[in-house]
Design a protein around this motif. Sequence first.
Motif, mmCIF file in Angstrom:
data_model
loop_
_atom_site.group_PDB
_atom_site.id
_atom_site.type_symbol
_atom_site.label_atom_id
_atom_site.label_comp_id
_atom_site.label_asym_id
_atom_site.label_seq_id
_atom_site.Cartn_x
_atom_site.Cartn_y
_atom_site.Cartn_z
ATOM 1 N N ARG A 1 28.173 45.695 52.381
ATOM 2 C CA ARG A 1 29.251 46.672 52.578
ATOM 3 C C ARG A 1 28.737 48.104 52.479
ATOM 4 N N ASP A 2 27.579 48.298 51.819
ATOM 5 C CA ASP A 2 27.011 49.640 51.671
ATOM 6 C C ASP A 2 25.951 49.943 52.723
ATOM 7 N N PHE A 3 25.701 49.003 53.637
ATOM 8 C CA PHE A 3 24.663 49.202 54.641
ATOM 9 C C PHE A 3 25.115 50.268 55.637
ATOM 10 N N PRO B 1 15.799 43.736 54.401
ATOM 11 C CA PRO B 1 15.205 44.410 53.231
ATOM 12 C C PRO B 1 16.230 45.153 52.385
ATOM 13 N N PHE B 2 17.321 45.623 53.008
ATOM 14 C CA PHE B 2 18.400 46.293 52.284
ATOM 15 C C PHE B 2 19.014 45.321 51.269
ATOM 16 N N LEU B 3 19.284 44.086 51.713
ATOM 17 C CA LEU B 3 19.833 43.062 50.821
ATOM 18 C C LEU B 3 18.822 42.656 49.759
ATOM 19 N N GLY C 1 18.811 44.341 46.569
ATOM 20 C CA GLY C 1 19.971 44.124 45.715
ATOM 21 C C GLY C 1 21.186 44.932 46.101
ATOM 22 N N LYS C 2 21.216 45.445 47.331
ATOM 23 C CA LYS C 2 22.345 46.248 47.796
ATOM 24 C C LYS C 2 23.254 45.395 48.669
ATOM 25 N N VAL D 1 27.347 36.852 39.637
ATOM 26 C CA VAL D 1 28.117 36.506 40.830
ATOM 27 C C VAL D 1 27.586 37.251 42.046
ATOM 28 N N GLU D 2 27.331 38.541 41.898
ATOM 29 C CA GLU D 2 26.885 39.323 43.048
ATOM 30 C C GLU D 2 25.487 38.907 43.505
ATOM 31 N N THR D 3 24.652 38.469 42.564
ATOM 32 C CA THR D 3 23.330 37.962 42.945
ATOM 33 C C THR D 3 23.465 36.697 43.787
ATOM 34 N N GLU D 4 24.372 35.814 43.403
ATOM 35 C CA GLU D 4 24.572 34.579 44.169
ATOM 36 C C GLU D 4 25.092 34.882 45.575
ATOM 37 N N LEU D 5 25.974 35.858 45.690
ATOM 38 C CA LEU D 5 26.486 36.235 47.010
ATOM 39 C C LEU D 5 25.373 36.861 47.855
ATOM 40 N N LEU D 6 24.544 37.683 47.220
ATOM 41 C CA LEU D 6 23.411 38.289 47.935
ATOM 42 C C LEU D 6 22.418 37.233 48.401
ATOM 43 N N LEU D 7 22.112 36.282 47.530
ATOM 44 C CA LEU D 7 21.165 35.217 47.893
ATOM 45 C C LEU D 7 21.703 34.391 49.058
#
Length: 362
Positions: free
Chosen positions: A180-182, A171-173, A176-177, A129-135
């Motif tokens: 919200r942590d940026f 590049p942060f995303l 795989g981050k 799920v988190e990979t799909e949101l990141l993509l």
Amino acid sequence: MGLKCGIVGLPNVGKSTLFNALTQTAAAQAANYPFCTIDPNVGRIAVPDFRLGQIAQLAQSREIIPTFLEVVDIAGLVRGASQGEGLGNQFLGHIREVEAILHVLRCFEDTDIPHVEGPIDPVRDREVVETELLLADLESCARRETALTKKARGKDPEAEQTLSLLHKLHPFLEDGKPARDFPVSSEDGRKVLRGLHLLTSKPILYIANVSEEEVGTGNAWTKALQQLPGQVLLVSAAIEAEVAALPVQEQQGYLQALGLKESGLARVVRAGYALLDLLTFFTAGPKETRAWTLRCGAKAPEAAGVIHTDFEEGFICAETISFADFIACGGENGARNAGKARLEGRAYIVQDGDIFHFRFNR
């Protein structure tokens, strides 16, 4: 306030069962196949707060009105959602419309309920799920960068600022981050980041859906989740569904028979409330004791405006008693006599549990 938490997860993890129990309705379908929930279902859920009853008793109120949290049941994501798999684009759009995410992860075995990814593995499910949101966020950032480059060349200051942040965020995303942590040091930078409305910038709570037997102890799957960043709550959607079907007066006894002090849903709602950085203030009188929702850090006129815009526009001051003082002094009159009732002005930052009487120009 229209603040919403969205329940997300893969199909068949217990999202709709949890939503039905939360809202104590059958508004969401709970069928054992993907995409049974096509349109998001929205429920308004009372936020449990023991203070309401105590305030109402001392104020001799005829009615008690809690504050509410909105929860949206969003259909299950699948691998490839960011590329349109399943009903991906539609579901991602629904997630974009909520302020916080409740991510339900399956931590129970049941051969009658197939898992869309095969064997039970909540760590893998979380990553899917988190990979799909990141993509989806990476695609959104790329589109924005293309659109803003031309404006930045024309010396548009807003475009330049946003583009500068995107060049660091991209590049942060990719690493795989989540957004919200940026790290953003300035308020202007935080405002730009909020304006991007990225899916991974939303605060998130992980709900481990366990069997009835393991709600108190957890299992190997929940322990693996707890090794990862983020808050994890253990809930048995099956138990919560049973509790929701009982008359209110029987629910606490049923929970105690299971060795539980309170329902998992009460913990979920409170955690969702905290996730949105909210606080509760109160008004009290013979007619009613009522809880109201406000963002943390808001000032007294904003609290007045939650009740009515006229209160904020004509705000003079707020007669304020803390919950602790209200209880210790036996109510409003006792607090006044003890000198615990304060007159606060426009600059006062509201504290959780404040009990207000607003004075305003009519």
